[in-house]
Design a protein around this motif. Structure first.
Motif, PDB file in Angstrom:
ATOM      1  N   ARG A 124      -4.408   9.693  -2.418  1.00 46.98           N
ATOM      2  CA  ARG A 124      -4.917   8.687  -1.468  1.00 46.98           C
ATOM      3  C   ARG A 124      -4.420   8.983  -0.066  1.00 46.98           C
ATOM      4  O   ARG A 124      -3.244   9.215   0.142  1.00 46.98           O
ATOM      5  CB  ARG A 124      -4.425   7.297  -1.889  1.00 46.98           C
ATOM      6  N   SER A 125      -5.329   8.960   0.888  1.00 44.67           N
ATOM      7  CA  SER A 125      -4.883   9.251   2.256  1.00 44.67           C
ATOM      8  C   SER A 125      -4.601   7.971   3.035  1.00 44.67           C
ATOM      9  O   SER A 125      -4.112   8.014   4.151  1.00 44.67           O
ATOM     10  CB  SER A 125      -5.905  10.110   2.980  1.00 44.67           C
ATOM     11  N   ASP A 180     -16.813  11.532  -2.207  1.00 43.35           N
ATOM     12  CA  ASP A 180     -15.499  11.631  -1.543  1.00 43.35           C
ATOM     13  C   ASP A 180     -14.380  11.764  -2.569  1.00 43.35           C
ATOM     14  O   ASP A 180     -13.414  12.500  -2.370  1.00 43.35           O
ATOM     15  CB  ASP A 180     -15.240  10.398  -0.655  1.00 43.35           C
ATOM     16  N   VAL A 181     -14.539  11.023  -3.687  1.00 50.26           N
ATOM     17  CA  VAL A 181     -13.556  11.124  -4.778  1.00 50.26           C
ATOM     18  C   VAL A 181     -13.515  12.575  -5.247  1.00 50.26           C
ATOM     19  O   VAL A 181     -12.450  13.191  -5.370  1.00 50.26           O
ATOM     20  CB  VAL A 181     -13.942  10.201  -5.959  1.00 50.26           C
ATOM     21  N   ASN A 199       0.818  -1.212   0.000  1.00 57.83           N
ATOM     22  CA  ASN A 199       0.000   0.000   0.000  1.00 57.83           C
ATOM     23  C   ASN A 199       0.860   1.274   0.000  1.00 57.83           C
ATOM     24  O   ASN A 199       0.849   2.059   0.945  1.00 57.83           O
ATOM     25  CB  ASN A 199      -0.939  -0.034   1.210  1.00 57.83           C
ATOM     26  N   ILE A 200       1.584   1.423  -1.099  1.00 61.05           N
ATOM     27  CA  ILE A 200       2.557   2.490  -1.254  1.00 61.05           C
ATOM     28  C   ILE A 200       2.160   3.313  -2.478  1.00 61.05           C
ATOM     29  O   ILE A 200       1.697   2.754  -3.461  1.00 61.05           O
ATOM     30  CB  ILE A 200       3.934   1.838  -1.573  1.00 61.05           C
ATOM     31  N   ALA A 201       2.346   4.624  -2.436  1.00 61.10           N
ATOM     32  CA  ALA A 201       2.191   5.427  -3.659  1.00 61.10           C
ATOM     33  C   ALA A 201       3.578   5.802  -4.151  1.00 61.10           C
ATOM     34  O   ALA A 201       4.474   6.067  -3.339  1.00 61.10           O
ATOM     35  CB  ALA A 201       1.386   6.684  -3.359  1.00 61.10           C
ATOM     36  N   GLN A 202       3.761   5.762  -5.465  1.00 62.69           N
ATOM     37  CA  GLN A 202       5.088   6.054  -6.014  1.00 62.69           C
ATOM     38  C   GLN A 202       5.019   7.107  -7.097  1.00 62.69           C
ATOM     39  O   GLN A 202       4.101   7.092  -7.913  1.00 62.69           O
ATOM     40  CB  GLN A 202       5.672   4.795  -6.641  1.00 62.69           C
ATOM     41  N   PRO A 208      -7.067   6.282  -8.999  1.00 67.61           N
ATOM     42  CA  PRO A 208      -6.643   5.432  -7.866  1.00 67.61           C
ATOM     43  C   PRO A 208      -7.712   5.327  -6.774  1.00 67.61           C
ATOM     44  O   PRO A 208      -7.781   4.316  -6.062  1.00 67.61           O
ATOM     45  CB  PRO A 208      -5.405   6.142  -7.306  1.00 67.61           C
ATOM     46  N   LEU A 209      -8.546   6.359  -6.661  1.00 67.02           N
ATOM     47  CA  LEU A 209      -9.590   6.338  -5.622  1.00 67.02           C
ATOM     48  C   LEU A 209     -10.760   5.456  -6.059  1.00 67.02           C
ATOM     49  O   LEU A 209     -11.262   4.630  -5.289  1.00 67.02           O
ATOM     50  CB  LEU A 209     -10.076   7.761  -5.337  1.00 67.02           C
TER      51      LEU A 209
END
Ligand code: ATP
Length: 364
Positions: free
Chosen positions: A156-157, A115-116, A82-85, A105-106
């Motif tokens: 993404r949070s 929410d998106v 669960n990583i963003a790059q 991604p959402l």
């Protein structure tokens, strides 16, 4: 967000590594705190990308473990981590609108559309692409596309960390500054754990709370920009950070004095022995004083006027040395050189030696 623990990580690309030289990462054993902004800084080939790819899961380390919040993720895939790059070159879907690129991604994770929408608009505002939301990504400039990539990393949070690999390479110099400041603001606001690879010291020092300086497959120091400036742990850090870098001179030490050629130089304190390897004195050009009377005689080689200050290149007992002077300071024709004692660091075998009154085991 997560705390990232690198537990005795070593990595070799080839099979059956034998000596240290076979390892692209020799041994990395550090913890990146939850919500910290870290920059991995070092010259080409020192292992920055290797370390980043081990954190993301693109690579699995030959030895050691990787933990997120205490949980061993060493064998998990990038997706499971669960990583963003964000990479050096923009990764965008050309046929989608700017808005949809950020929403992707959402939506992929089944987030409800209101929410998106809220999140995408917030990020669009921050990366200054609000007016471009409905445009197709195709046809945008490289800057704008990279902003979309950054936005996708930030949208993404729920990610454990956001990893950046030289993300500003394709950005023009003025925009680099703008984007760096925006990233810093985003970090303050959302508190993501961020790891940012760069070989550019300005980028590292302005982005990160903590800079991780790497050299030949090792982390040589993790510190705030101030710590790296004032107390470089290794002569490489002194040389690599600063412009020009730290002056390093061969000396011998007796008590609280160093002997350089036939001159004695006062130190702020006695270095804590015993000291092995070559002994060197490090002094930053900012703390080299040029006067007319006291100090060691030097010979001016060149004066570079670079606006707010000037860099004086001089010869001191056959060693090249640099000094930084204010714009209005006069350069004496036959200068005497002094070093501000409190700014002197002593190195043994390239590693900094503590003074007796600092660090662990402070003497009374
Ligand atoms: P740069 O800034 O040039 O990307 P870096 O600090 O990110 O450099 P790495 O790319 O991590 O350094 O490389 C570290 C060492 O590992 C280098 O000696 C490099 O040649 C080697 N290396 C990197 N990738 C591979 C690979 N796929 N196969 C073999 N050796 C590799």
């Amino acid at each position: 967000m997560a705390q990232i623990e690198l537990d005795h990580i070593r990595h070799a690309y080839g099979p059956a590594p034998k000596s240290d030289a076979d390892f692209a990462l020799k041994e990395v054993h550090h913890t990146f705190r939850d919500g910290g902004a870290y920059a991995l800084l070092g010259p080409s080939g020192c292992g920055k990308t290797t370390l980043l790819n081990i954190i993301s899961g693109l690579l699995h380390a030959s030895e050691g473990r990787l933990l997120f919040d205490g949980q061993d993720v060493s064998r998990l895939s990038t997706q499971e981590r669960n990583i963003a790059q964000v990479f050096q070159f923009p990764v965008v879907y050309d046929t989608m609108t700017v808005y949809d690129n950020l929403a992707f991604p959402l939506r992929n994770r089944g987030i409800a559309e209101p929410d998106v929408d809220r999140k995408v608009r917030e990020i669009l505002e921050m990366i200054d692409l609000g007016d471009w939301a409905k445009r197709k990504a195709r046809g945008l400039t490289a800057d704008q596309k990279q902003k979309i990539s950054l936005g996708r990393g930030l949208v993404r949070s729920d990610v454990n960390a956001i990893l950046f690999d030289e993300p500003l390479t394709v950005i023009d110099p003025h925009m680099k500054w703008v984007l760096r400041s925006q990233l810093k603001q985003l970090h303050r606001r959302f508190g993501h754990t961020m790891v940012y690879v760069t070989h550019d010291q300005t980028e590292a020092l302005t982005f990160a709370d903590d800079v991780v300086v790497m050299y030949e497959g090792e982390v040589v120091q993790i510190g705030t920009p101030d710590e790296l400036f004032a107390r470089p742990r290794h002569t490489f850090v002194g040389y690599f950070i600063g412009s020009p870098g730290m002056n390093v001179l061969p000396v011998s030490v007796e008590g609280a004095r160093a002997k350089f050629g036939d001159a004695w130089i006062d130190l702020p304190d006695r270095p804590r022995g015993p000291m092995g390897g070559a002994i060197e004195l490090g002094i930053r050009p900012e703390f080299v004083q040029l006067g007319r009377h006291d100090g060691m005689p030097a010979e001016i080689v060149k004066v570079e006027d670079i606006g707010r200050h000037k860099i004086v290149r001089a010869k001191l007992q056959d060693h090249a040395i640099s000094a930084i002077l204010r714009e209005d300071e006069e350069v004496p024709s036959e200068p005497r050189v002094r070093f501000a004692p409190e700014a002197i660091n002593i190195y043994a075998g390239s590693w900094r030696v503590d003074y007796e009154t600092e660090g662990e085991g402070v003497s009374a």
